[in-house]
Design an enzyme around this catalytic site. Structure first.
Site, PDB file in Angstrom:
ATOM      1  N   ASP A  53     142.121 -65.788  -5.569  1.00 14.14           N
ATOM      2  CA  ASP A  53     141.991 -65.491  -4.135  1.00 14.14           C
ATOM      3  C   ASP A  53     142.704 -66.561  -3.301  1.00 14.14           C
ATOM      4  O   ASP A  53     142.736 -66.487  -2.077  1.00 14.14           O
ATOM      5  CB  ASP A  53     140.525 -65.305  -3.717  1.00 14.14           C
ATOM      6  CG  ASP A  53     139.668 -66.521  -3.993  1.00 14.14           C
ATOM      7  OD1 ASP A  53     140.173 -67.519  -4.557  1.00 14.14           O
ATOM      8  OD2 ASP A  53     138.467 -66.480  -3.634  1.00 14.14           O
ATOM      9  N   SER A  54     143.354 -67.525  -3.998  1.00 15.11           N
ATOM     10  CA  SER A  54     144.280 -68.436  -3.320  1.00 15.11           C
ATOM     11  C   SER A  54     145.454 -67.647  -2.743  1.00 15.11           C
ATOM     12  O   SER A  54     146.228 -68.181  -1.941  1.00 15.11           O
ATOM     13  CB  SER A  54     144.784 -69.514  -4.286  1.00 15.11           C
ATOM     14  OG  SER A  54     145.234 -68.930  -5.490  1.00 15.11           O
ATOM     15  N   ASP A  92     140.101 -62.886  -9.411  1.00 10.10           N
ATOM     16  CA  ASP A  92     138.976 -63.441  -8.652  1.00 10.10           C
ATOM     17  C   ASP A  92     138.222 -62.337  -7.928  1.00 10.10           C
ATOM     18  O   ASP A  92     138.830 -61.505  -7.248  1.00 10.10           O
ATOM     19  CB  ASP A  92     139.499 -64.419  -7.586  1.00 10.10           C
ATOM     20  CG  ASP A  92     139.511 -65.858  -8.066  1.00 10.10           C
ATOM     21  OD1 ASP A  92     138.736 -66.196  -8.983  1.00 10.10           O
ATOM     22  OD2 ASP A  92     140.293 -66.647  -7.510  1.00 10.10           O
ATOM     23  N   LYS A 122     136.765 -63.394 -12.396  1.00  8.17           N
ATOM     24  CA  LYS A 122     136.248 -64.765 -12.245  1.00  8.17           C
ATOM     25  C   LYS A 122     135.318 -64.797 -11.034  1.00  8.17           C
ATOM     26  O   LYS A 122     135.607 -64.162 -10.016  1.00  8.17           O
ATOM     27  CB  LYS A 122     137.403 -65.760 -12.085  1.00  8.17           C
ATOM     28  CG  LYS A 122     136.948 -67.203 -11.823  1.00  8.17           C
ATOM     29  CD  LYS A 122     138.046 -68.230 -12.072  1.00  8.17           C
ATOM     30  CE  LYS A 122     139.027 -68.410 -10.940  1.00  8.17           C
ATOM     31  NZ  LYS A 122     138.455 -68.818  -9.635  1.00  8.17           N
ATOM     32  N   GLU A 191     136.946 -77.311 -11.170  1.00  9.66           N
ATOM     33  CA  GLU A 191     137.943 -77.708 -10.172  1.00  9.66           C
ATOM     34  C   GLU A 191     137.545 -79.013  -9.502  1.00  9.66           C
ATOM     35  O   GLU A 191     136.417 -79.160  -9.011  1.00  9.66           O
ATOM     36  CB  GLU A 191     138.081 -76.585  -9.126  1.00  9.66           C
ATOM     37  CG  GLU A 191     139.103 -76.917  -8.040  1.00  9.66           C
ATOM     38  CD  GLU A 191     139.530 -75.720  -7.207  1.00  9.66           C
ATOM     39  OE1 GLU A 191     139.119 -74.577  -7.520  1.00  9.66           O
ATOM     40  OE2 GLU A 191     140.274 -75.937  -6.230  1.00  9.66           O
TER      41      GLU A 191
HETATM   42  O1  KIV Z   1     142.142 -68.884  -6.505  1.00 13.87           O
HETATM   43  C1  KIV Z   1     142.636 -69.696  -7.293  1.00 13.87           C
HETATM   44  O2  KIV Z   1     143.867 -69.892  -7.348  1.00 13.87           O
HETATM   45  C2  KIV Z   1     141.744 -70.447  -8.161  1.00 13.87           C
HETATM   46  C3  KIV Z   1     142.335 -71.570  -8.961  1.00 13.87           C
HETATM   47  C4  KIV Z   1     142.617 -72.718  -8.087  1.00 13.87           C
HETATM   48  C5  KIV Z   1     141.488 -71.932 -10.108  1.00 13.87           C
HETATM   49  O3  KIV Z   1     140.593 -70.164  -8.222  1.00 13.87           O
END
Ligand code: KIV
Length: 273
Positions: A53-54, A92, A122, A191
């Site tokens: 979700d980044s 995510d 995740k 993290e």
């Molecule tokens: O959303 C994401 O990119 C993440 C990573 C930083 C592990 O959760």
């Protein structure tokens, strides 16, 4: 440098990740959010692609990950899935689509799996979301946990600084890691926590522990692709190693193109019909 051939296209599964941990083979994981990038990342031999979700930050330009919707995650995930031949693809669950109750979590996870074709989801958090994790797992959907700095809780933390430096939070994180393993999670992201704590966590569970800003003594590493490629050159946390400076490369190419068009150099005769 690792470039694999079609003979290597034996798919990575959650079971293979477990075997890699048992053998002491490190797991390489990167994010991707679109078809073209996912093709390159998969061709490069990555084991796991995270549709994180980044995407909210690096694709949509939001300050936090909170605005991401389930539909947007499914869009990104299905683009990635169409590109990937080998890597395990994890998606995510976005903020607001699993914390409410376990039924919401299950419905969200089912939509992701059905509509994108992803292989696993995740979820950020420990004991507080246990019921949701268990319900998703009961539907046969593999779940990866995420502890330490969990960006969906940024307004609770207040900053993106290192988590679990105090003994109380470190003990909670260790017990959450064991709880996630006992529930049946196939792996865990930690993290931005102290390297000593991350090592302890990786040693106290059998499932693979993937670190970001968590030192080298875990079972694998994950980075956001835009960060490691230097597309966003303002983000410079200590844990980040830059493998390219694509900001400079892309900027130079765009400026060159602009100059060529203005100078009537592009297109030339051989580039015309
Ligand atoms: O959303 C994401 O990119 C993440 C990573 C930083 C592990 O959760």
């Amino acid at each position: 440098m690792s470039v694999h051939s079609s003979a290597d296209y034996k798919r990575i599964t959650t079971h293979r990740l477990q075997e890699m941990k048992s053998r002491g083979e490190k797991i390489a994981m990167l994010t991707a959010y679109d078809y073209s990038m996912a093709r390159i990342v998969d061709e490069g031999g990555i084991d796991v692609i995270l549709v994180g979700d980044s995407a909210s930050n690096v694709m949509a330009g939001y300050e936090t990950t909170l605005p991401m919707t389930l539909d947007q995650m499914i869009y990104h995930a299905s683009s990635v899935i169409r590109a990937v031949k080998r890597a395990l693809v994890i998606v995510d669950l976005p903020f607001g689509y699993y914390q409410g109750n376990s039924r919401i979590a299950l419905e969200s996870a089912i939509r992701i799996m059905k509509e994108s074709g992803a292989h696993a989801v995740k979820m950020e958090g420990g004991a507080e979301i246990r019921e949701s994790i268990v319900r998703v797992l009961c539907a046969g959907i593999p779940v990866m946990g995420h502890l330490g700095l969990t960006p969906q809780s940024i307004y609770k933390f207040g900053t993106y600084s290192v988590r679990a430096k105090e003994e109380g939070e470190a003990a909670q994180l260790r017990s959450d890691a064991i709880m996630l393993q006992e529930c049946g999670c196939f792996g865990l992201v930690v993290e931005k926590i102290p390297a000593t704590l991350a090592k302890l966590v990786a040693e106290s569970v059998q499932i693979p522990v993937i670190g970001i800003g968590a030192g080298g003594q875990v079972d694998g590493q994950v980075l956001v692709i835009h960060d490691m490629l230097g597309i966003n050159n303002e983000f410079k946390p200590r844990f980040l190693r830059r493998y390219a400076n694509l900001h400079e490369v892309i900027l130079g190419a765009v400026q060159h193109y602009v100059d060529d068009v203005k100078a009537r150099d592009f297109p030339n005769e051989s580039e015309s019909y």
